[in-house]
Design an enzyme around this catalytic site. Structure first.
Site, PDB file in Angstrom:
ATOM      1  NE  ARG A 152     -25.560  11.163 -34.078  1.00  0.00           N
ATOM      2  CZ  ARG A 152     -25.904   9.884 -34.015  1.00  0.00           C
ATOM      3  NH1 ARG A 152     -27.118   9.552 -33.585  1.00  0.00           N
ATOM      4  NH2 ARG A 152     -25.066   8.935 -34.387  1.00  0.00           N
ATOM      5  CE  LYS A 200     -23.894  11.888 -38.765  1.00  0.00           C
ATOM      6  NZ  LYS A 200     -22.615  12.267 -38.123  1.00  0.00           N
ATOM      7  CG  HIS A 246     -21.037  15.992 -31.852  1.00  0.00           C
ATOM      8  ND1 HIS A 246     -22.314  15.515 -32.061  1.00  0.00           N
ATOM      9  CD2 HIS A 246     -20.215  14.961 -32.182  1.00  0.00           C
ATOM     10  CE1 HIS A 246     -22.271  14.276 -32.506  1.00  0.00           C
ATOM     11  NE2 HIS A 246     -21.005  13.907 -32.586  1.00  0.00           N
ATOM     12  NE  ARG A 280     -23.061  10.867 -30.780  1.00  0.00           N
ATOM     13  CZ  ARG A 280     -23.840   9.807 -30.645  1.00  0.00           C
ATOM     14  NH1 ARG A 280     -24.753   9.796 -29.693  1.00  0.00           N
ATOM     15  NH2 ARG A 280     -23.723   8.763 -31.435  1.00  0.00           N
ATOM     16  CG  HIS A 307     -21.324   5.319 -32.070  1.00  0.00           C
ATOM     17  ND1 HIS A 307     -21.464   5.745 -30.773  1.00  0.00           N
ATOM     18  CD2 HIS A 307     -20.873   6.382 -32.773  1.00  0.00           C
ATOM     19  CE1 HIS A 307     -21.103   7.017 -30.695  1.00  0.00           C
ATOM     20  NE2 HIS A 307     -20.739   7.419 -31.887  1.00  0.00           N
ATOM     21  CE1 TYR A 357     -19.198  11.337 -32.127  1.00  0.00           C
ATOM     22  CE2 TYR A 357     -18.297   9.697 -33.616  1.00  0.00           C
ATOM     23  CZ  TYR A 357     -18.996  10.863 -33.404  1.00  0.00           C
ATOM     24  OH  TYR A 357     -19.486  11.562 -34.472  1.00  0.00           O
TER      25      TYR A 357
END
Length: 364
Positions: free
Chosen positions: A207, A232, A300, A303, A326, A335
């Site tokens: 990120r 995060k 983003h 990513r 994740h 994603y």
């Protein structure tokens, strides 16, 4: 016993006194309303279910959110603090004058529908996810108010309404031409850190905040890994580096203009307090992507691109999640967007293997 008296202003004041309970009083426009409230209050006290509601009736949502932002939000990450302040502005603008007790499920559902029908500053419809997150903030506010503030609220009305679906997630991928032009532009930028950051994002799937917040000691060029402690989802992880990512980090660590007292890998200019903070490139990125004709490209999305490439490269879901961070396979799927044209080649290989196996079986 309840006492009903008329005030000099012409209203009626009900006072309820009962052993074991604090004295409660409330003023009404009519005597009947005062008597009804007193009777209901005494009944709740007898049954042991009375809750003092005056706190929630006096406190507006605006005041409650101000208290939340000053007491609860500061314990969260900087990015979360900023996001919650933005969400609070929207809630205050539409519902700020309501008392906490007056915020019913019907009122909040109307807010949801109104927000979904408005447009953002960019002229785009307000997304489902934006409204969903605003409602999540409101819901947690009620939870804190019920459990910690003692406002006399008995339930969380946000739990009784439908939430907007989070949507399918973005599927923006970089074409070969876009990547070529993007890398050429960032590599030619006056500050080489922009090019290094973009390349690292594409190679690692990290990120933006994880990259810019890196300290020199977190990068191990010998073992070709980056150790992230602050992520995060609050889970530390170790990110393996490709050869290209390793060389990019090497260039960044050997940056000749790095101040001796600064151990940030990507550093900005000193602030008014003479402290250096992570390199801020948001404005530069916005101008650059518009110039390249890619206004819809978010940082983003790099990513997304990196994670999709890891899957296309043959890594398992568990291996990819270990790299990307994740926590759930469901989130990882949002994603990961595989190119259909890339899957055609794999299907051809599978078909050839199947045909060969069938032929061998027939020969036997």
């Amino acid at each position: 016993m309840a006492t009903i008296v008329k005030t000099p202003a012409g209203t009626w004041k009900a006072v309820v006194r009962k052993t074991g309970w604090p004295t409660n009083a409330k003023t009404f426009r009519t005597k009947r309303d005062a008597e009804d409230w007193a009777r209901r209050t005494e009944d709740e006290m007898v049954r042991g279910v009375y809750i003092q509601r005056s706190g929630s009736e006096r406190m507006t949502l605006e005041k409650a959110l101000e208290r939340y932002l000053s007491e609860v939000t500061p314990s969260k990450k900087p990015t979360t603090r900023k996001a919650e302040a933005t969400k609070a502005k929207q809630l205050i603008q539409h519902l700020g004058k309501y008392s906490m007790a007056a915020l019913s499920a019907e009122v909040i559902a109307k807010y949801r529908d109104t927000r979904l029908g408005t447009q953002s500053k960019r002229g785009l419809p307000t997304s489902n996810n934006t409204v969903r997150l605003e409602l999540a903030l409101l819901s947690h506010l009620f939870t804190v108010a019920i459990q910690e503030w003692g406002l006399g609220l008995t339930f969380n009305p946000v739990l009784n309404i439908r939430k907007p679906s989070p949507g399918d997630g973005r599927d923006r991928r970089l074409s070969a031409d876009e990547e070529k032009r993007l890398l050429a532009a960032v590599n030619n930028h006056s500050n080489p850190m922009l090019g290094w950051i973009v390349r690292i994002a594409l190679e690692t799937g990290m990120r933006s905040s994880e990259i810019t917040g890196l300290r020199c000691h977190q990068v191990d060029l010998k073992k070709r890994v980056v150790r992230l402690a602050d992520t995060k989802n609050d889970s530390a992880r170790t990110v393996p580096l490709t050869k290209l990512a390793t060389e990019t980090f090497r260039a960044a660590l050997e940056n000749p203009v790095r101040p001796k007292d600064c151990n940030l890998v990507f550093f900005g200019e000193p602030g008014k307090d003479d402290k250096r903070r992570p390199y801020a490139f948001t404005k530069t990125w916005g101008l650059l992507k518009k110039k390249l004709g890619m206004p819809d490209l978010r940082f983003h999305d790099l990513r997304h691109e990196a994670v999709s490439r890891l899957v296309e490269g043959g890594l398992s879901d568990q291996e990819v999640s270990a790299i990307s961070g994740h926590k759930s396979m469901q989130m990882l799927k949002r994603y990961t967007h595989l190119r259909a044209e890339d899957l055609v080649g794999k299907l051809d290989k599978l078909e050839r293997k199947t045909t060969k196996r069938s032929k061998q079986q027939a020969d036997n």
